[in-house]
Motif scaffolding. Structure first.
Motif, PDB file in Angstrom:
ATOM      1  N   THR A 137      -2.757   9.638 -21.437  1.00  0.00           N
ATOM      2  CA  THR A 137      -3.075  10.939 -22.031  1.00  0.00           C
ATOM      3  C   THR A 137      -2.417  12.064 -21.246  1.00  0.00           C
ATOM      4  O   THR A 137      -1.834  12.988 -21.821  1.00  0.00           O
ATOM      5  N   GLN A 138      -2.476  11.986 -19.922  1.00  0.00           N
ATOM      6  CA  GLN A 138      -1.901  13.042 -19.090  1.00  0.00           C
ATOM      7  C   GLN A 138      -0.390  13.117 -19.265  1.00  0.00           C
ATOM      8  O   GLN A 138       0.187  14.218 -19.333  1.00  0.00           O
ATOM      9  N   LEU A 149       0.312  14.776 -22.613  1.00  0.00           N
ATOM     10  CA  LEU A 149       0.008  16.205 -22.559  1.00  0.00           C
ATOM     11  C   LEU A 149       1.101  16.971 -21.821  1.00  0.00           C
ATOM     12  O   LEU A 149       1.396  18.124 -22.139  1.00  0.00           O
ATOM     13  N   THR A 150       1.710  16.343 -20.838  1.00  0.00           N
ATOM     14  CA  THR A 150       2.791  16.988 -20.088  1.00  0.00           C
ATOM     15  C   THR A 150       3.989  17.268 -20.989  1.00  0.00           C
ATOM     16  O   THR A 150       4.659  18.298 -20.859  1.00  0.00           O
ATOM     17  N   GLN A 189      -8.877  16.832 -19.555  1.00  0.00           N
ATOM     18  CA  GLN A 189      -7.435  16.880 -19.312  1.00  0.00           C
ATOM     19  C   GLN A 189      -6.743  17.932 -20.173  1.00  0.00           C
ATOM     20  O   GLN A 189      -5.631  18.337 -19.864  1.00  0.00           O
ATOM     21  N   VAL A 207     -13.034  12.442 -20.657  1.00  0.00           N
ATOM     22  CA  VAL A 207     -11.904  12.641 -19.745  1.00  0.00           C
ATOM     23  C   VAL A 207     -10.758  13.347 -20.471  1.00  0.00           C
ATOM     24  O   VAL A 207     -10.136  14.269 -19.929  1.00  0.00           O
ATOM     25  N   ALA A 208     -10.486  12.936 -21.723  1.00  0.00           N
ATOM     26  CA  ALA A 208      -9.413  13.573 -22.505  1.00  0.00           C
ATOM     27  C   ALA A 208      -9.696  15.059 -22.694  1.00  0.00           C
ATOM     28  O   ALA A 208      -8.782  15.897 -22.626  1.00  0.00           O
ATOM     29  N   PRO A 244      -6.505   7.329 -19.100  1.00  0.00           N
ATOM     30  CA  PRO A 244      -6.274   8.757 -18.863  1.00  0.00           C
ATOM     31  C   PRO A 244      -4.858   9.074 -18.404  1.00  0.00           C
ATOM     32  O   PRO A 244      -4.331  10.143 -18.714  1.00  0.00           O
TER      33      PRO A 244
END
Length: 240
Positions: free
Chosen positions: A88-89, A92-93, A123, A119-120, A85
């Protein structure tokens, strides 16, 4: 979840030599770069509509700098490690376009795939990608646990692909190397309604062949930040 497939585009209209830009001048941020722009020919695809947004091009990369500077309609962030995760975060940022992130299916198997997909989704990922080795059962389980699109990667038009479609995969991602256009054409013949995403290869000729075979959207691999930096340094040294 709203995903539609449209095959109404006429590919014969594409002519890179006569392509003209109509309307007002484009607006560019002074810090933006054109180095990670997708090939114009990809705009010929019919596109895949996800939540009201039409997606023609998917940049296949996990490079945050490229993700930040590409003009691709979406990002396909699949990497050869166990999904985390935190990765992924971070992506995404940096992303300014919808991010579809890999959640396993090859190195990562079993319940963890569906858990990572959940979780994705929380997020903020636009969708998740499950790798080719995953069985149809993994597609079905994940579909039951998330409301965002599940993209199933395939390498052949075979019984396994058929099972993944029947399991509810929202989009089929064809990654068959040099045989991609052939596999796309075969799947399209049996499933005219399924949205197909496919790798376009390294040339406009291969991209066009894949589009003509029936692909609705194209994954494009941009140059890496290291390649672009190397080209820039060669220019600075007067070697280019």
């Amino acid at each position: 979840m709203n995903i539609t497939h449209d095959m109404s585009n006429d590919l014969t209209e594409y002519d890179p030599e006569s392509r003209q830009v109509d309307g007002p001048n484009p607006i560019e941020n002074r810090i933006s770069s054109s180095a990670a722009r997708v090939p114009d020919i990809i705009s010929c695809t019919s596109g895949i509509t996800v939540q009201g947004r039409q997606l023609h091009s998917f940049a296949f990369t996990t490079d945050a700098a490229i993700i930040r500077n590409t003009n691709a309609d979406a990002i396909l962030a699949v990497y050869p490690f166990t999904g985390e995760p935190v990765i992924t975060q971070a992506l995404l940022t940096a992303a300014q376009a919808p991010l579809f992130v890999g959640v396993g299916g090859g190195t990562t198997t079993g319940p963890r795939v569906a858990e990572l997909a959940m979780v994705a989704e929380m997020q903020g990922a636009a969708g998740v990608v499950i790798n080719a080795p995953a069985p149809a059962e993994t597609i079905e389980t994940t579909m039951l646990m998330v409301d965002i699109p599940v993209i199933a990667t395939v390498t052949e038009d075979d019984e396994t692909t058929e099972c993944k479609i029947l399991a509810g995969a929202a989009i089929i991602n064809v990654a068959a190397g040099a045989r991609t256009a052939q596999v796309v054409a075969s799947i399209r013949m049996h499933h005219p309604e399924i949205p197909i995403l496919a790798s376009g290869g390294g040339s406009e000729e291969r991209i066009l062949a894949t589009i003509e075979a029936g692909a609705d959207a194209i994954t494009w691999t941009p140059p890496s930040a290291q390649q672009l930096q190397s080209q820039m340094m060669a220019k600075y040294r007067g070697e280019a």
